[in-house]
Design a protein around this motif. Structure first.
Motif, PDB file in Angstrom:
ATOM      1  N   LYS A   1      47.362 -12.120 -38.370  1.00 24.85           N
ATOM      2  CA  LYS A   1      45.969 -12.241 -37.906  1.00 24.85           C
ATOM      3  C   LYS A   1      45.723 -11.406 -36.643  1.00 24.85           C
ATOM      4  CE  LYS A   1      45.579 -15.306 -41.150  1.00 24.85           C
ATOM      5  NZ  LYS A   1      45.484 -16.746 -41.015  1.00 24.85           N
ATOM      6  N   LEU A   2      46.196 -10.166 -36.674  1.00 28.17           N
ATOM      7  CA  LEU A   2      45.905  -9.242 -35.575  1.00 28.17           C
ATOM      8  C   LEU A   2      44.470  -8.760 -35.713  1.00 28.17           C
ATOM      9  CD1 LEU A   2      49.031  -6.883 -35.528  1.00 28.17           C
ATOM     10  CD2 LEU A   2      48.470  -8.658 -33.873  1.00 28.17           C
ATOM     11  N   PRO A   3      43.800  -8.504 -34.588  1.00 28.77           N
ATOM     12  CA  PRO A   3      42.476  -7.876 -34.682  1.00 28.77           C
ATOM     13  C   PRO A   3      42.675  -6.393 -35.003  1.00 28.77           C
ATOM     14  CG  PRO A   3      43.064  -8.271 -32.385  1.00 28.77           C
ATOM     15  CD  PRO A   3      44.222  -8.752 -33.216  1.00 28.77           C
ATOM     16  N   VAL A   4      42.389  -5.990 -36.227  1.00 33.85           N
ATOM     17  CA  VAL A   4      42.645  -4.620 -36.662  1.00 33.85           C
ATOM     18  C   VAL A   4      41.349  -3.807 -36.549  1.00 33.85           C
ATOM     19  CG1 VAL A   4      43.403  -3.146 -38.555  1.00 33.85           C
ATOM     20  CG2 VAL A   4      44.402  -5.431 -38.286  1.00 33.85           C
ATOM     21  N   ASP A   5      41.365  -2.794 -35.710  1.00 35.86           N
ATOM     22  CA  ASP A   5      40.211  -1.895 -35.597  1.00 35.86           C
ATOM     23  C   ASP A   5      40.628  -0.487 -36.048  1.00 35.86           C
ATOM     24  OD1 ASP A   5      41.793  -0.994 -33.551  1.00 35.86           O
ATOM     25  OD2 ASP A   5      40.458  -1.626 -31.945  1.00 35.86           O
ATOM     26  N   ASP A   6      39.676   0.446 -35.987  1.00 39.33           N
ATOM     27  CA  ASP A   6      39.987   1.781 -36.501  1.00 39.33           C
ATOM     28  C   ASP A   6      41.074   2.461 -35.664  1.00 39.33           C
ATOM     29  OD1 ASP A   6      39.284   3.825 -38.579  1.00 39.33           O
ATOM     30  OD2 ASP A   6      38.943   5.016 -36.761  1.00 39.33           O
ATOM     31  N   ALA A   7      41.117   2.190 -34.356  1.00 40.88           N
ATOM     32  CA  ALA A   7      42.162   2.781 -33.515  1.00 40.88           C
ATOM     33  C   ALA A   7      43.544   2.304 -33.978  1.00 40.88           C
ATOM     34  CB  ALA A   7      41.944   2.393 -32.050  1.00 40.88           C
ATOM     35  N   MET A   8      43.624   1.053 -34.378  1.00 40.64           N
ATOM     36  CA  MET A   8      44.913   0.529 -34.834  1.00 40.64           C
ATOM     37  C   MET A   8      45.285   1.125 -36.193  1.00 40.64           C
ATOM     38  SD  MET A   8      46.197  -3.323 -35.080  1.00 40.64           S
ATOM     39  CE  MET A   8      47.776  -3.652 -35.867  1.00 40.64           C
ATOM     40  N   VAL A   9      44.307   1.258 -37.078  1.00 41.05           N
ATOM     41  CA  VAL A   9      44.566   1.883 -38.378  1.00 41.05           C
ATOM     42  C   VAL A   9      45.074   3.308 -38.151  1.00 41.05           C
ATOM     43  CG1 VAL A   9      43.455   2.778 -40.474  1.00 41.05           C
ATOM     44  CG2 VAL A   9      42.947   0.455 -39.680  1.00 41.05           C
ATOM     45  N   THR A  10      44.459   4.016 -37.203  1.00 41.81           N
ATOM     46  CA  THR A  10      44.860   5.396 -36.918  1.00 41.81           C
ATOM     47  C   THR A  10      46.289   5.441 -36.371  1.00 41.81           C
ATOM     48  OG1 THR A  10      42.546   5.885 -36.438  1.00 41.81           O
ATOM     49  CG2 THR A  10      44.154   7.508 -35.711  1.00 41.81           C
TER      50      THR A  10
END
Lengths: 210, 210
Positions: free
Chosen positions: A173-182
């Motif tokens: 349940k990490l907060p996944v944003d586009d920076a993390m996807v990148t």
């Protein structure tokens, strides 16, 4: 591989099929997966519960069929780089996997698959196989361009990216944003390159499947 | 952070605690997690079901406490390299995570955590936090040795390795052997190095948290 199992051998009625799946999607959007019941679906779709249970062994299996089963991976982005192609693919999957219905369904589906071998087979042969094929295509093109020194098991690329992402969204349940996807894609692209280099520079391992 | 929740505010009896947890572990080994019942545990431990439900809201929560909660990550291997330290840690986790009881429990726990915020908090604050701290230590030492150009979010290292591994074992059901664990570590070590290099070479991002 048939599209969906037909229990009992009777000829299927595709209008009933469609109505059940469409109603299931509507109700997941309205009430959420946990509150969804087969009774509700039967009532709104105007079919008997038996018609549903002839097709699907459980609520989880029905919800999987209604929301995930027919999804095809997005087409290859063709950006000209391993990093670009992976980023495009994983961004598209992130949108699907982070959708509220997917977040609700996935944990229930994980526990259902663990005790339902027939659902596991369907999940493996359709959903996962299509995902892994998308990674195989990206790796193949990177090898053809000379960007990778040799091939890498697509299942490993799939695991590093969508396996990690599934854990991030559904278990950790990490907060996944586009920076993390990148970042995930940057790390995985470097990792895939390292595996390809190692295979290539060590002839004793070059013929190993992974 | 208290070790285990005490419902109802009564002083706890640690002999009863121990007996419940020990009996749960025994029964998971004997009958497996799916067939385990709270009735069985109460009967063999010689305690009332109420004593169990005062402590644990569900069978999944009790099994988590009995088998996973108190596990500490193995100590830092101190091999002198990022790859070696990660390989030692991930091999140790692989043995735990691939054990039959863990394979049975994990999928049920994943779905239980999704609908039980209290269990999720406990899982996050104890189990996951300890795992991530082990990765933080390895990264810190690699930075101190000069092997990494800068720090990397330990949660990303954890995700690339144990997140992938959890998906491989509990969702995708890949046959994971030591060669695959080694490949995963090779890929993740290269990925972590790439993330550290990128932060280091791009001052605009050097102060970002990830």
């Amino acid at each position: 591989m048939t599209a969906r199992r037909q229990r009992g051998g009777r000829p299927r009625d595709s209008r009933v099929d469609d109505k059940i799946l469409r109603t299931t999607r509507e109700l997941i959007d309205e009430v959420g997966y946990p509150a969804l019941t087969v009774d509700q679906i039967a009532a709104r779709a105007g079919v008997g519960k038996a018609a549903i249970y002839r097709r699907y062994a459980s609520k989880a299996e029905l919800a999987f069929a209604a929301t995930m089963y027919d999804q095809q991976p997005p087409p290859l982005a063709g950006t000209g780089s391993l990093h670009g192609d992976l980023l495009s693919l994983v961004r598209a999957f992130h949108i699907r996997m982070a959708a509220p219905a997917a977040r609700q369904l996935a944990p229930a589906l994980i526990s259902e698959i663990a005790v339902n071998p027939e659902l596991e087979t369907r999940f493996q042969d359709t959903f996962l196989a299509a995902e892994q094929a998308a990674f195989a295509e990206i790796i193949e093109q990177a090898v053809a361009r000379g960007e990778l020194a040799g091939t890498v098991d697509p299942a490993m690329a799939h695991l590093l990216l969508l396996g990690s992402l599934a854990s991030a969204l559904y278990i950790i349940k990490l907060p996944v944003d586009d920076a993390m996807v990148t970042d995930l894609v940057t790390a995985a692209a470097a990792g895939i390159t390292a595996l390809a280099d190692r295979r290539h520079s060590d002839p004793a391992r070059a013929n190993e499947p992974r």
